[in-house]
Design an enzyme around this catalytic site. Structure first.
Site, PDB file in Angstrom:
ATOM      1  N   SER A 134      56.233  78.439  -9.641  1.00 49.26           N
ATOM      2  CA  SER A 134      57.514  77.875  -9.206  1.00 49.26           C
ATOM      3  C   SER A 134      57.231  76.768  -8.207  1.00 49.26           C
ATOM      4  O   SER A 134      56.246  76.828  -7.459  1.00 49.26           O
ATOM      5  CB  SER A 134      58.394  78.944  -8.554  1.00 49.26           C
ATOM      6  OG  SER A 134      59.519  78.358  -7.921  1.00 49.26           O
ATOM      7  N   TYR A 152      59.398  85.449  -2.073  1.00 52.56           N
ATOM      8  CA  TYR A 152      59.292  84.896  -3.433  1.00 52.56           C
ATOM      9  C   TYR A 152      58.337  83.710  -3.437  1.00 52.56           C
ATOM     10  O   TYR A 152      57.435  83.618  -4.290  1.00 52.56           O
ATOM     11  CB  TYR A 152      60.674  84.466  -3.927  1.00 52.56           C
ATOM     12  CG  TYR A 152      60.634  83.728  -5.246  1.00 52.56           C
ATOM     13  CD1 TYR A 152      60.467  84.419  -6.431  1.00 52.56           C
ATOM     14  CD2 TYR A 152      60.745  82.336  -5.292  1.00 52.56           C
ATOM     15  CE1 TYR A 152      60.408  83.750  -7.647  1.00 52.56           C
ATOM     16  CE2 TYR A 152      60.692  81.662  -6.496  1.00 52.56           C
ATOM     17  CZ  TYR A 152      60.524  82.363  -7.673  1.00 52.56           C
ATOM     18  OH  TYR A 152      60.457  81.691  -8.867  1.00 52.56           O
TER      19      TYR A 152
END
Length: 256
Positions: free
Chosen positions: A136, A149
């Site tokens: 990501s 995250y």
């Protein structure tokens, strides 16, 4: 790598990016094993491509090894691993529970490592295979409100780079796909929907196309969209400027 006739395991293959990857792999002639937690959704995806299903909650310790074993038992080998399953959580770090922290780290980081650990040795022995990881932009830039995250994706990023160096000349490739905002259920599931006008979310199939291209052409990394490379480049060259801009404009451009 030619995908025709190869066996591929896609984790998180019952929806979103994973389901789009399943379709792309099947179209290229691969035999696909679809992993998911929901039996009906996973079976529906597998049925439309003539694939098989393995079930399991990868956030639970030990399940990743069980999923790898179940996938191996279906066709006798796995040629391509796509470690796509993941989850997010949005909010101040101080409000994150211990259980949720363990869930994020277990699913986003420990499960991919365990899957690779289980499935990589036979690939090396055969001198052929590929490990495709899904990162990501958050793992390259950091994101307020999504510290854990972002940390898991940053760790996966460095793991991919290290493993790629380790596997040089073995015939086994390693690729990392770095998506930004993707039009999936990810944001709703993390507890806060994506509500920015720009950048607009990209379709899951666009990420899947880049990921599969990374496998077939042995690309180290693929960015979706490509212009996202600018943010970490600015951070690396001018970190002070990057941090001032981040503080001014708020939440970073990220997602999956």
């Amino acid at each position: 790598m030619r995908l025709d006739g190869r066996v591929a395991l896609v984790t998180g293959g019952s929806a979103g990016i994973g389901a789009a990857v399943v379709d792309r792999l099947a179209a290229a002639g691969a035999r696909v094993v679809v992993h998911g937690r929901d039996e009906q959704r996973a079976a529906a995806v597998a049925e439309r491509v003539g694939g098989a299903v393995v079930l399991g909650d990868l956030a639970v310790p030990g399940v990743a090894v069980e999923v790898a074993g179940a996938a191996l038992a279906i066709h006798g080998q796995i040629d391509v691993l796509i470690a796509n399953a993941g989850a997010g959580w949005s909010g101040p770090f101080t409000e994150l529970s211990g259980a949720e922290l363990e869930h994020l780290v277990g699913l986003n980081l420990l499960a991919p490592l365990q899957l690779v650990r289980s499935l990589l040795p036979p690939m090396v022995d055969r001198g052929s295979g590929h490990v495709a990881l899904v990162g990501s932009i958050a793992g390259r830039t950091g994101v307020a409100g999504e510290a854990v995250y972002a940390a898991t994706k940053a760790a996966l990023d460095v793991f991919a780079e290290s493993l790629r160096l380790e596997l040089r000349d073995t015939g086994v490739g390693v690729s990392l796909t770095v998506p930004g905002v993707v039009d999936t259920g990810f944001f709703a599931a993390r507890g806060r929907p994506y509500d920015r006008a720009r950048p607009r979310p990209v379709p899951a199939d666009r990420v899947a196309r880049a990921l599969v291209d990374g496998i077939t052409n042995d690309r180290a990394e693929s960015w979706v969209p490509r212009w996202l490379r600018v943010a970490p480049a600015v951070r690396g060259v001018a970190p002070g400027v990057y941090r001032r801009l981040s503080a001014r404009f708020g939440e970073q451009v990220h997602g999956r």
